[in-house]
Design a protein around this motif. Structure first.
Motif, PDB file in Angstrom:
ATOM      1  N   CYS A  92      73.463   6.206  16.673  1.00 17.37           N
ATOM      2  CA  CYS A  92      72.139   6.825  16.779  1.00 17.37           C
ATOM      3  C   CYS A  92      71.367   6.774  15.460  1.00 17.37           C
ATOM      4  N   HIS A  93      72.059   6.517  14.361  1.00 20.31           N
ATOM      5  CA  HIS A  93      71.427   6.560  13.041  1.00 20.31           C
ATOM      6  C   HIS A  93      71.173   5.176  12.446  1.00 20.31           C
ATOM      7  N   PRO A 125      68.947   2.798  12.946  1.00 17.76           N
ATOM      8  CA  PRO A 125      67.586   2.504  12.466  1.00 17.76           C
ATOM      9  C   PRO A 125      67.192   3.240  11.198  1.00 17.76           C
ATOM     10  N   ALA A 126      67.931   4.305  10.844  1.00 17.53           N
ATOM     11  CA  ALA A 126      67.606   5.088   9.649  1.00 17.53           C
ATOM     12  C   ALA A 126      68.497   4.745   8.464  1.00 17.53           C
ATOM     13  N   ARG A 127      69.135   3.592   8.505  1.00 17.73           N
ATOM     14  CA  ARG A 127      70.074   3.227   7.431  1.00 17.73           C
ATOM     15  C   ARG A 127      69.403   3.240   6.063  1.00 17.73           C
ATOM     16  N   TRP A 156      70.683   7.206   6.470  1.00 10.62           N
ATOM     17  CA  TRP A 156      71.114   7.539   7.832  1.00 10.62           C
ATOM     18  C   TRP A 156      70.424   8.763   8.421  1.00 10.62           C
ATOM     19  N   TYR A 207      66.662  10.426   9.614  1.00 10.60           N
ATOM     20  CA  TYR A 207      65.253  10.112   9.905  1.00 10.60           C
ATOM     21  C   TYR A 207      64.345  11.098   9.165  1.00 10.60           C
ATOM     22  N   PRO A 218      57.230   5.201  10.166  1.00 12.96           N
ATOM     23  CA  PRO A 218      56.998   3.843  10.683  1.00 12.96           C
ATOM     24  C   PRO A 218      55.512   3.546  10.847  1.00 12.96           C
ATOM     25  N   CYS A 271      66.212   3.871  22.766  1.00 12.02           N
ATOM     26  CA  CYS A 271      67.634   3.624  22.484  1.00 12.02           C
ATOM     27  C   CYS A 271      68.072   2.188  22.756  1.00 12.02           C
ATOM     28  N   SER A 283      67.270  -2.021  23.204  1.00 14.18           N
ATOM     29  CA  SER A 283      66.457  -3.214  22.985  1.00 14.18           C
ATOM     30  C   SER A 283      66.524  -4.112  24.218  1.00 14.18           C
ATOM     31  N   GLU A 287      70.506  -7.587  20.048  1.00 11.34           N
ATOM     32  CA  GLU A 287      69.861  -6.625  19.145  1.00 11.34           C
ATOM     33  C   GLU A 287      70.188  -5.210  19.624  1.00 11.34           C
ATOM     34  N   GLY A 342      70.851  -1.077  19.221  1.00 12.45           N
ATOM     35  CA  GLY A 342      70.328   0.077  18.500  1.00 12.45           C
ATOM     36  C   GLY A 342      71.224   1.271  18.758  1.00 12.45           C
TER      37      GLY A 342
END
Length: 330
Positions: free
Chosen positions: A168-169, A171-173, A177, A179, A195, A244, A246, A251, A253
């Protein structure tokens, strides 16, 4: 005095052997110096006096098929907030708590409004800048990760942060990690990660909303019933699933890519870390099974992670429309 050894299988599916002396119960593990909610083995406890000592830093509203499905309220200690506002990062031992509530709504003078009611789960993260617990599967990537039973916060239910939490994290790497842009209390050093799509309104015309699909009379063309179903399914997917999943091959997520999902075995997309429940389900995603899963995300494949995040669509027609759209992704 004779000792007895007994083993208990906990709800987290972790087998723990405890030696209990007849003279009395074993002593609890000592707390670590760097965090009062972490013991020497790395086991994380829910803060006993929460919400005392914590401040609310932001709330998420997560859409479902018919409006807001969940609210996520996020908390941190004031000293961790102050440190982040100054340095743009969390200090060693920082604690982040997220409360997930199932949302309900009704008409108000300002329009349809939603709020959290029934607790679904709790998440706790503890910042670890020193990599202290290398053999504990709930520690890694700079954090300790935990999830708690909403009805019993003494019961930690996560077993491995990579499969239960990290997806779940992803995309926030770049934000360690977390948001951080969703938490105004963290200040400008967090908001700079917002974003671009959110800054500019994000959605294109017709995306993310349940709008009627009609024939295009101006161009003299018409759509078939199946085409209308696919279009309706895309709109439902955009509002309920896209956060959640793609639609691009490979790809992944929070959830796996759904490109080519119809006809595929559950838990088989290469490169995605599925739960054991999904990987061992033995289910093929034919349309009928996909609709059943979308209608009952918790019960169709018990124990899968999606069931804890999305309760499902409200009607079989919605499920059928989404499945029709997914069938076009190939």
């Amino acid at each position: 005095m004779r000792n007895y050894v007994r083993c208990a299988l906990l709800a987290t599916s972790t087998l723990v052997a405890t030696v209990v002396a007849a003279a009395g119960p074993a002593k609890p593990q000592k707390r670590t110096n760097f965090s009062p909610i972490v013991d020497t083995r790395g086991d994380i406890s829910f803060p006993a006096r929460f919400p005392e000592g914590y401040q609310h830093i932001g709330t998420w509203a997560v859409l479902g098929a018919e409006g807001v499905a969940d609210t996520h309220n996020v908390y941190a200690r004031p000293k961790d907030v102050i440190y982040f506002r100054k340095n743009g990062r969390f200090p060693d031992g920082a604690v982040i708590i997220k409360e997930v509530l199932e949302a309900i709504g009704s008409g108000h003078t300002t329009g349809k409004a939603y709020w959290g009611e029934r607790g679904k789960t709790w998440f706790v993260m503890v910042k670890d800048t020193h990599g202290r617990f290398t053999t504990n599967p709930l520690w890694g990537d700079g954090w300790g990760w935990a999830q708690f039973d909403p009805k019993d916060r003494s019961r930690q239910i996560a077993t491995n942060y990579k499969t239960d939490c990290l997806q779940c994290h992803v995309p926030a790497r770049e934000m360690d990690w977390i948001y951080v842009y969703a938490y105004p209390a963290l200040g400008e050093k967090a908001l700079r990660f917002t974003p671009e799509a959110a800054r500019t309104g994000g959605l294109k015309a017709g995306e993310g909303h349940r709008v009627a699909v009609a024939d295009d009379a101006s161009s003299g063309t018409s759509t078939t019933a199946e085409q209308r179903k696919v279009l309706a399914g895309k709109q439902l997917f955009d509002s309920a699933c896209m956060a959640c999943h793609s639609i691009k091959a490979g790809e992944h997520g929070i959830g796996p890519s759904l490109f080519g999902v119809i006809g595929r075995m559950a838990g088989s997309a290469p490169g995605y870390a599925y739960s054991d429940a999904m990987r061992n389900a033995g289910v093929t995603w034919i349309t009928e099974n996909m609709v059943k899963h979308l209608m009952d995300t918790r019960g169709f494949i018990p124990g899968n992670r999606m069931g804890s995040m999305f309760k499902g669509v409200s009607t079989s027609n919605d499920g059928d429309s989404i499945a029709a759209y997914l069938a076009t992704l190939k």
